[in-house]
Design a protein around this motif. Sequence first.
Motif, PDB file in Angstrom:
ATOM      1  N   LEU A  85       4.818  -4.650  -4.279  1.00  0.00           N
ATOM      2  CA  LEU A  85       3.774  -5.376  -3.552  1.00  0.00           C
ATOM      3  C   LEU A  85       2.392  -5.132  -4.168  1.00  0.00           C
ATOM      4  O   LEU A  85       2.031  -4.005  -4.491  1.00  0.00           O
ATOM      5  N   ALA A  99       2.314  -1.096   0.226  1.00  0.00           N
ATOM      6  CA  ALA A  99       2.506  -1.323  -1.206  1.00  0.00           C
ATOM      7  C   ALA A  99       2.699   0.017  -1.905  1.00  0.00           C
ATOM      8  O   ALA A  99       2.233   1.051  -1.423  1.00  0.00           O
ATOM      9  N   THR A 105       3.087  -4.845  -9.590  1.00  0.00           N
ATOM     10  CA  THR A 105       4.343  -5.178  -8.928  1.00  0.00           C
ATOM     11  C   THR A 105       5.344  -5.635  -9.967  1.00  0.00           C
ATOM     12  O   THR A 105       5.022  -5.742 -11.153  1.00  0.00           O
ATOM     13  N   GLU A 113       7.511 -10.472  -1.800  1.00  0.00           N
ATOM     14  CA  GLU A 113       6.120 -10.688  -1.408  1.00  0.00           C
ATOM     15  C   GLU A 113       5.831 -12.166  -1.179  1.00  0.00           C
ATOM     16  O   GLU A 113       5.064 -12.526  -0.276  1.00  0.00           O
TER      17      GLU A 113
END
Length: 310
Positions: A85, A99, A105, A113
């Motif tokens: 994330l 996250a 990510t 996401e």
Amino acid sequence: MFNFLLPLLFLLPCAAQAGGTGYQLENVTLETLREASLPPAPAVTVPFRADGRAGGKYFNSYILKAIAYLYSNYGLKGYDINSILTHDITYHTFGTIPARHAPLTMCVAAQMEIILTAFELYAKETGDYTVYDYLPKRSFEGLEITALKGHIWVNHDFKADGTADALINFGMGERRAFEDLSPGDFVNINRTTRTGHAVTFLGYINSTGKIQPAYNSTVVGFKYFSSQGRAAAGEGGFDYRYAVFSKFGCPAMPYKRDCEVIYSADQRMLNTGTMLSPGYWTGVMPQASDETSGETVLNRTFFNGITTDD
């Protein structure tokens, strides 16, 4: 007519400039549409014709809005296989999905996401927050068979070879053959290099990268959105690619390529499907058993994030 054009706005390049200020969905007007300028690629190209899946039974329009939002606000922040994330995500009143190593990510986390962002945009636009009641927050954090994340991360023992399978397994998706895909559907690819990727489909392409309105004899691959590339900001993270099937070589494209993709009707090799709108979710849920009591272990070698032009 405005309601018809609104989803298309978020496919235009002006809505997808990494690091720029994203459109506020609630503030978009017909005047906004008239004044929108069109900077060069990379960006999602508007299909030649609208697809019926943009509303009603399918969730594609919100998936595409989520992509526009994420690229505008979190695009090209960097890729890292150990990161999840680009930012903390609030799961309505149920808490926060944190996250890990934001804003970096990777690809399977990118698909999760996108789905979570689509939830948020849908709830704000429609006022229907029951979308958050279908799965507990834990489903986006755990890796067991009863957690959606455990399926998105790919686990053959769970019969989950991609995001499409994950959604189908939880009553939230429907199988679509590659030839029947629409922008906003999900694809997991395998390459001849024994690596793979989890992506969102944006359109079929011909040998020059031109978006095709539907599958046809000129198709050599497809355009997609995901997280890939290098760790440095500007060199990886949420971005677009042109995937080319291995039989067509690696022709020049308008933007970065992902070549050596294997075309196959076998869903274990080319996993494809679409997401249903919340009103069509069936309530089907995977059940734990002695054979599926473990957790998914991400294959970091397989999902290495590197595409042809990285």
